[in-house]
Write a protein that holds these residues in place. Sequence first.
Motif, PDB file in Angstrom:
ATOM      1  N   ALA A   1      21.134  -5.287  14.471  1.00  0.00           N
ATOM      2  CA  ALA A   1      21.563  -3.895  14.378  1.00  0.00           C
ATOM      3  C   ALA A   1      20.525  -3.068  13.631  1.00  0.00           C
ATOM      4  N   PRO A   2      20.366  -1.815  13.999  1.00  0.00           N
ATOM      5  CA  PRO A   2      19.411  -0.949  13.291  1.00  0.00           C
ATOM      6  C   PRO A   2      19.943  -0.574  11.914  1.00  0.00           C
ATOM      7  N   SER A   3      19.032  -0.184  11.039  1.00  0.00           N
ATOM      8  CA  SER A   3      19.459   0.202   9.689  1.00  0.00           C
ATOM      9  C   SER A   3      18.489   1.230   9.122  1.00  0.00           C
ATOM     10  N   LEU A   4      18.997   1.986   8.161  1.00  0.00           N
ATOM     11  CA  LEU A   4      18.178   2.936   7.411  1.00  0.00           C
ATOM     12  C   LEU A   4      18.521   2.790   5.940  1.00  0.00           C
ATOM     13  N   VAL A   5      17.521   2.492   5.149  1.00  0.00           N
ATOM     14  CA  VAL A   5      17.693   2.411   3.702  1.00  0.00           C
ATOM     15  C   VAL A   5      16.901   3.560   3.095  1.00  0.00           C
ATOM     16  N   PRO A   6      17.569   4.498   2.425  1.00  0.00           N
ATOM     17  CA  PRO A   6      16.840   5.653   1.885  1.00  0.00           C
ATOM     18  C   PRO A   6      15.959   5.256   0.711  1.00  0.00           C
ATOM     19  N   ALA A   7      14.985   6.104   0.420  1.00  0.00           N
ATOM     20  CA  ALA A   7      14.119   5.862  -0.738  1.00  0.00           C
ATOM     21  C   ALA A   7      14.944   5.900  -2.016  1.00  0.00           C
ATOM     22  N   ALA A   8      14.726   4.939  -2.889  1.00  0.00           N
ATOM     23  CA  ALA A   8      15.478   4.881  -4.155  1.00  0.00           C
ATOM     24  C   ALA A   8      14.784   3.928  -5.101  1.00  0.00           C
TER      25      ALA A   8
ATOM     26  N   ASP B   1       6.637   7.210   1.038  1.00  0.00           N
ATOM     27  CA  ASP B   1       6.300   6.741   2.382  1.00  0.00           C
ATOM     28  C   ASP B   1       7.535   6.241   3.127  1.00  0.00           C
ATOM     29  N   ILE B   2       7.326   5.886   4.390  1.00  0.00           N
ATOM     30  CA  ILE B   2       8.394   5.366   5.243  1.00  0.00           C
ATOM     31  C   ILE B   2       7.907   4.051   5.834  1.00  0.00           C
ATOM     32  N   LEU B   3       8.670   2.994   5.623  1.00  0.00           N
ATOM     33  CA  LEU B   3       8.339   1.675   6.161  1.00  0.00           C
ATOM     34  C   LEU B   3       9.183   1.399   7.394  1.00  0.00           C
ATOM     35  N   ILE B   4       8.574   0.835   8.425  1.00  0.00           N
ATOM     36  CA  ILE B   4       9.331   0.521   9.632  1.00  0.00           C
ATOM     37  C   ILE B   4       9.209  -0.964   9.951  1.00  0.00           C
ATOM     38  N   ASN B   5      10.243  -1.449  10.662  1.00  0.00           N
ATOM     39  CA  ASN B   5      10.278  -2.868  11.009  1.00  0.00           C
ATOM     40  C   ASN B   5      11.036  -3.037  12.312  1.00  0.00           C
ATOM     41  N   LEU B   6      10.482  -3.798  13.248  1.00  0.00           N
ATOM     42  CA  LEU B   6      11.182  -4.117  14.495  1.00  0.00           C
ATOM     43  C   LEU B   6      12.051  -5.347  14.281  1.00  0.00           C
ATOM     44  N   VAL B   7      13.327  -5.229  14.632  1.00  0.00           N
ATOM     45  CA  VAL B   7      14.281  -6.322  14.423  1.00  0.00           C
ATOM     46  C   VAL B   7      15.065  -6.566  15.704  1.00  0.00           C
TER      47      VAL B   7
ATOM     48  N   HIS C   1       0.819  -1.212   0.000  1.00  0.00           N
ATOM     49  CA  HIS C   1       0.000   0.000   0.000  1.00  0.00           C
ATOM     50  C   HIS C   1       0.857   1.268   0.000  1.00  0.00           C
ATOM     51  N   ALA C   2       2.168   1.109  -0.162  1.00  0.00           N
ATOM     52  CA  ALA C   2       3.084   2.244  -0.022  1.00  0.00           C
ATOM     53  C   ALA C   2       3.395   2.892  -1.366  1.00  0.00           C
TER      54      ALA C   2
ATOM     55  N   GLY D   1      12.158   4.063  -6.837  1.00  0.00           N
ATOM     56  CA  GLY D   1      10.717   3.917  -6.695  1.00  0.00           C
ATOM     57  C   GLY D   1      10.275   3.216  -5.434  1.00  0.00           C
ATOM     58  N   LEU D   2      11.223   2.831  -4.581  1.00  0.00           N
ATOM     59  CA  LEU D   2      10.888   2.152  -3.324  1.00  0.00           C
ATOM     60  C   LEU D   2      10.936   3.148  -2.165  1.00  0.00           C
ATOM     61  N   PRO D   3      10.089   2.965  -1.144  1.00  0.00           N
ATOM     62  CA  PRO D   3      10.086   3.893  -0.008  1.00  0.00           C
ATOM     63  C   PRO D   3      11.293   3.687   0.901  1.00  0.00           C
ATOM     64  N   ALA D   4      11.545   4.659   1.760  1.00  0.00           N
ATOM     65  CA  ALA D   4      12.598   4.529   2.769  1.00  0.00           C
ATOM     66  C   ALA D   4      12.191   3.466   3.781  1.00  0.00           C
ATOM     67  N   ARG D   5      13.195   2.768   4.314  1.00  0.00           N
ATOM     68  CA  ARG D   5      12.925   1.703   5.286  1.00  0.00           C
ATOM     69  C   ARG D   5      13.808   1.884   6.515  1.00  0.00           C
TER      70      ARG D   5
END
Length: 424
Positions: free
Chosen positions: A71-78, A62-68, A57-58, A80-84
């Motif tokens: 280690a934490p991570s940030l993947v920027p939007a690129a 948008d910004i997608l989040i996930n509990l893991v 639905h994104a 056509g995919l949203p930031a994660r």
Amino acid sequence: MSSLDVSRGVCALVAGLQHWLENAFFTVRIVDAQSPRERDGIERGNRRVLLATEIGHATHRDILINLVDGAPSLVPAANGLPARVAFGLEDMGFAFALIAELARPAAVPAVGDNASTRLMTLAGRVARSDATVLIQGDTGTGKEGMARFLHAQSGRTAHDFIAVNCAALPETMMEAMLFGHRKGSFTGAANASEGLFLAADGGTLFLDEIAELPLSLQAKLLRALQEGEVLPVGATHPVPVNVRIIAACNRNLAAEVAAGRFREDLYWRLNVMPLELRPLAERAGDVTAIAAAMLLRHQDMAKDAFVWPTVAALEKLTAHVWPGNARELGNVLQRALVLRDGDRIEPADLHITGAPQLRVVQRQVLETAEPIRLRDVAHNSKLEAVRAALRETDGHRAAAARKLGISERTLRYRLAEMRELAAA
């Protein structure tokens, strides 16, 4: 406030995110991930915070989040995919700040403190008027950022925002640079210039360090504000100008008036809508938000993975008093990114130093019969007063200048003089 949609799934998974976003100057709407979007939502910049499992639905905004667990991570939007953003419970606080900064519009300052949010709400109301604004606060508290926010929220965004530091203007050229000049009006004026007031016509002119203007020019600025017109150097007829003035000062302007260094009538003309920016030490909630904004700004995620600070590093940042405010915080974070040993910023990577202290070299007293001149005594007394003020303010130059009742520029001259004496 900026609007941000958050899915019900996100609220159920990380209940504290809504509260953080509201403190970060967002209006949060709780929505179903599959609910239709407003037709102009993308054009207006609206985004949604969704669970990683709701990616169907994104959109790319948008910004997608996930509990893991790792280690934490940030993947920027690129592509056509949203930031994660992926994080565990331990890193949840900084993850919330990152989510807010990823969604924050460019012209809105980074905030995370409830009192700062109230100030931003007030500033938004002020922005919609054309009233003159006076912003006061220490160096590095974000006066220019607030001025840009006021312009962005006003009805003048189609025209220019022009910022000028009055302390940086050559004293002999101040009038011509502000109000313009006609060709041949003074030596070297080979061409006419419209000046900064006319350059900002229809928009906003930000006058930083307004207390540095000489008294003679203050009178001309007062007339420009009262009459809505400027008289270029060498001209015989005034030129109408429609500009909103936002002035800023890192000293108490009322005290400058009392000391006779600033015109009282100009002070009241500027002080229509006063905004006071508190030191960073008094708004600990903003430290994490500003740190997230700066780490996003200073890292090229197209080349390397985003570097997260540990919880212990964040605790060290929030415990510091920050005499240099956001500028000092930015310096500390940049050093940490360059000098860190591991994959994350640890407390040991944060090289926080105290405010620079001037080393005072005791001069040897020569036993000579040379007479003592009164002007030398007065000069030495001034330098000793500068030393005492720096000691009492822990080397904070802006605070020392206020204590001495002088400008920061004058204080810099005195410090240069003292360094020359120490090196002699």
